[in-house]
Design a protein around this motif. Structure first.
Motif, PDB file in Angstrom:
ATOM      1  N   ARG A 141       1.153  -1.408   0.293  1.00  0.00           N
ATOM      2  CA  ARG A 141      -0.349   0.172   0.131  1.00  0.00           C
ATOM      3  C   ARG A 141       0.408   1.328   0.063  1.00  0.00           C
ATOM      4  NH1 ARG A 141      -4.993  -0.864   3.988  1.00  0.00           N
ATOM      5  NH2 ARG A 141      -6.013  -0.359   2.576  1.00  0.00           N
ATOM      6  N   MET A 145      -1.280   6.290  -3.259  1.00  0.00           N
ATOM      7  CA  MET A 145      -1.899   4.803  -4.391  1.00  0.00           C
ATOM      8  C   MET A 145      -3.649   6.002  -4.960  1.00  0.00           C
ATOM      9  SD  MET A 145      -3.020   1.616  -3.257  1.00  0.00           S
ATOM     10  CE  MET A 145      -1.732   0.429  -3.029  1.00  0.00           C
ATOM     11  N   ALA A 165      -6.977   6.949  -5.402  1.00  0.00           N
ATOM     12  CA  ALA A 165      -8.409   6.379  -4.551  1.00  0.00           C
ATOM     13  C   ALA A 165      -9.305   4.950  -5.268  1.00  0.00           C
ATOM     14  CB  ALA A 165      -9.201   7.320  -4.809  1.00  0.00           C
ATOM     15  N   GLU A 170      -7.182   2.398  -4.382  1.00  0.00           N
ATOM     16  CA  GLU A 170      -7.467   1.856  -2.161  1.00  0.00           C
ATOM     17  C   GLU A 170      -8.436   1.730  -2.280  1.00  0.00           C
ATOM     18  OE1 GLU A 170      -5.986   1.848   1.173  1.00  0.00           O
ATOM     19  OE2 GLU A 170      -5.117   2.782  -0.108  1.00  0.00           O
ATOM     20  N   LYS A 171      -9.626   1.355  -2.604  1.00  0.00           N
ATOM     21  CA  LYS A 171     -11.352   1.189  -2.430  1.00  0.00           C
ATOM     22  C   LYS A 171     -11.515  -0.107  -3.376  1.00  0.00           C
ATOM     23  CE  LYS A 171     -15.821   1.752  -3.421  1.00  0.00           C
ATOM     24  NZ  LYS A 171     -16.117   0.383  -3.937  1.00  0.00           N
ATOM     25  N   TRP A 175      -8.747  -2.288  -2.990  1.00  0.00           N
ATOM     26  CA  TRP A 175      -7.908  -3.166  -1.925  1.00  0.00           C
ATOM     27  C   TRP A 175      -8.703  -3.767  -0.492  1.00  0.00           C
ATOM     28  CZ3 TRP A 175      -2.310  -4.553  -2.166  1.00  0.00           C
ATOM     29  CH2 TRP A 175      -2.122  -4.915  -1.438  1.00  0.00           C
ATOM     30  N   SER A 176      -9.168  -2.372  -0.277  1.00  0.00           N
ATOM     31  CA  SER A 176      -9.978  -2.369   0.891  1.00  0.00           C
ATOM     32  C   SER A 176     -11.346  -3.225   0.961  1.00  0.00           C
ATOM     33  CB  SER A 176     -10.611  -1.120   1.790  1.00  0.00           C
ATOM     34  OG  SER A 176      -9.361  -0.037   1.668  1.00  0.00           O
TER      35      SER A 176
END
Length: 339
Positions: A272, A276, A278, A281-282, A284-285
């Motif tokens: 991470r 990165m 958004a 990142e989303k 990944w989450s």
């Protein structure tokens, strides 16, 4: 009848087994789709006569109850794989009209299992590229477009022809190779499924080398199940490749859908990165949340040498390439295997 080109490989296999349609019908449907989508430049050579002959043979074997696991399935072959009596150029003018007198191990195993060859697929010249714009046959187009735009997008590389052809429903799956991302990146760019197997899992014999210590063959397909089906045929020990691993090939398809409940899965802290996007990142989450919801235990782990991965690649890959390059001359005139 459902449009034959819209079927997954697994669905086509089922339809062929039940004789809902023939391999020749399936092959002809894909050959027609290829003709209508030549603007993508995914194929650098079409082999319709050979494809139909292979399809008829597959239909005969299916009729006799002697079908292999890929009987009658039409595939595209990246132009790095040597195909006997069919031009193999690595999409470079250096190899010109080189026609091998031998077959790569991976493709020979696909034909052994009954697959049908539709033709040779475009790639970055000698697999050197990540957008499929360096091929001597010209760039490959991505069948996808941004919403509200008709601007042509790249399909990624070096296996851009493989990814584009699968995404555009021109073949039911394709061979590809990956040195530093040449399966995984184009699969991501085209919403297809690609896997770089563990080094040594698939034979490198008969594949034009970029970096022999990093190269690995693998599939690009329409679904995870299709990729698993293809990999089982592509994988296996080969005494002609000294880096080939001599261990049994598992039934990858049998693992599809297996629960992750109770598994402990490590999430590398270093993956991470600051800055990165958004949307990444989303994703990944969301991925982590999906694993938790499925019953997996997520554990943060550290891979402190991650920052050295790319610099190390840019030392190893060019060094390996410098060893492969002198052998290309002998490959083109004597059908020798690039080192």
């Amino acid at each position: 009848m459902t449009d034959l080109t819209s079927l997954t490989l697994a669905e086509a296999r089922k339809g062929l087994a039940s004789k809902t349609f023939t391999s020749l019908e399936l092959t002809d449907a894909h050959l027609k789709a290829m003709e209508e989508a030549r603007a993508l430049n995914a194929f650098v050579m079409e082999t319709p006569d050979q494809a139909r002959a292979m399809a008829r043979e597959a239909d005969a074997r299916i009729g006799k109850g002697e079908a292999g696991p890929l009987a009658g399935i039409p595939l595209g072959i990246k132009d790095l794989f040597a195909t006997k009596d069919v031009r193999t150029t690595a999409c470079s003018k250096i190899l010109g009209n080189f026609v091998p007198t031998y077959e790569s191990t991976v493709t020979s195993q696909l034909w052994r299992d009954g697959a049908v060859m539709l033709g040779k697929l475009n790639n970055d010249e000698f697999a050197m590229g990540s957008s499929n714009e360096t091929s001597c046959f010209g760039p490959v187009g991505n069948p996808w477009r941004r919403e509200g735009s008709n601007t042509t997008l790249v399909p990624g590389g070096s296996s851009g022809g493989s990814a584009s052809a699968v995404a555009a429903l021109l073949c039911m799956g394709a061979t590809a190779t990956d040195t530093g991302g040449s399966i995984r990146q184009p699969a991501a760019f085209t919403a297809t499924v690609g896997i770089k197997p563990t080094y040594g899992r698939c034979s490198r014999w008969g594949i034009v080398a970029f970096a022999s210590s990093l190269d690995q063959a693998g599939p690009i397909a329409r679904s995870t199940r299709d990729a698993a089906i293809l990999l089982r045929s592509m994988a296996g020990h080969d005494p002609k490749d000294t880096t080939s691993v001599d261990i049994p090939v598992p039934d990858y398809e049998a693992a599809i859908g297996r629960s992750v409940k109770g598994m402990k899965i490590g999430i590398p802290r270093e993956y991470r990165l600051d800055g990165m996007p958004a949307e990444i990142e989303k994703l990944w989450s969301d991925g982590a949340d999906w694993l938790k919801a499925a019953g997996a235990e997520l554990v943060e782990v550290s891979l402190p040498h991650t920052k050295y991965a790319l610099p190390a690649y840019y030392i190893v890959a060019p060094a390996a390439l410098s060893q492969s390059a002198p052998s290309l001359h002998s490959f083109s005139i004597s059908a020798g295997m690039p080192s």
